[in-house]
Design a protein around this motif. Structure first.
Motif: not given
Length: 148
Positions: A9-13, A40-42
């Motif tokens: 998964g990857a996310d940006y806020s 994050a990249v997890t």
């Protein structure tokens, strides 16, 4: 179905988190910081029982920081911008409302470590300055998943 689940998964806020404090050593000096974004990249590993999935996440994290030192007399005197990197460790759960639609809740702990940041003078004649930074954040996220 029940069983183990693995994923990436990857996310940006975008963020607008800020804080400030007076210097403990210099009278009339104040330090402030602002986080403008975090991501994050997890990898994710979990176990699913019927419609409920519990999981852990681990991986790389980053955040965009701005640091400022100011005085009562001059206002902003020093400035630095930095992209900090560190690690992410989290836990979460997801409930599948239907086969295509689910809701989730996650907690992530992100540690960016200790570092000394060089500050750029904003007032002519000021010499170089630096500040020690120890940065950790907690991120709580809730959301909706749509499966294609």
């Amino acid at each position: 179905r029940n069983g183990f689940v693995l994923g990436l998964g990857a996310d940006y806020s975008w963020a607008d988190a800020a804080g400030s404090h007076p210097s403990r050593l210099e009278r009339g000096v104040f330090y402030s910081s602002r986080i403008s974004g975090t991501g994050a990249v997890t990898a994710r590993a979990g176990y699913r029982v019927d419609r409920i999935l519990g999981y852990v996440r681990a991986g790389l994290a980053w955040q965009n920081d701005r640091y400022e030192a100011s005085t009562i007399i001059t206002g902003p005197a020093f400035l630095a911008n930095e992209l900090r990197t560190g690690w992410n460790l989290g836990v979460g759960g997801e409930y599948s409302v239907t086969d295509r639609f689910g809701v989730f809740l996650e907690y992530d702990y992100r540690d960016y470590g200790d570092d000394t940041i060089g500050l750029t003078p904003l007032i002519p004649g000021l010499g170089p300055a630096s500040v020690a930074i120890d940065s950790r954040t907690s991120v709580v996220r809730a959301g909706v998943n749509l499966r294609f």
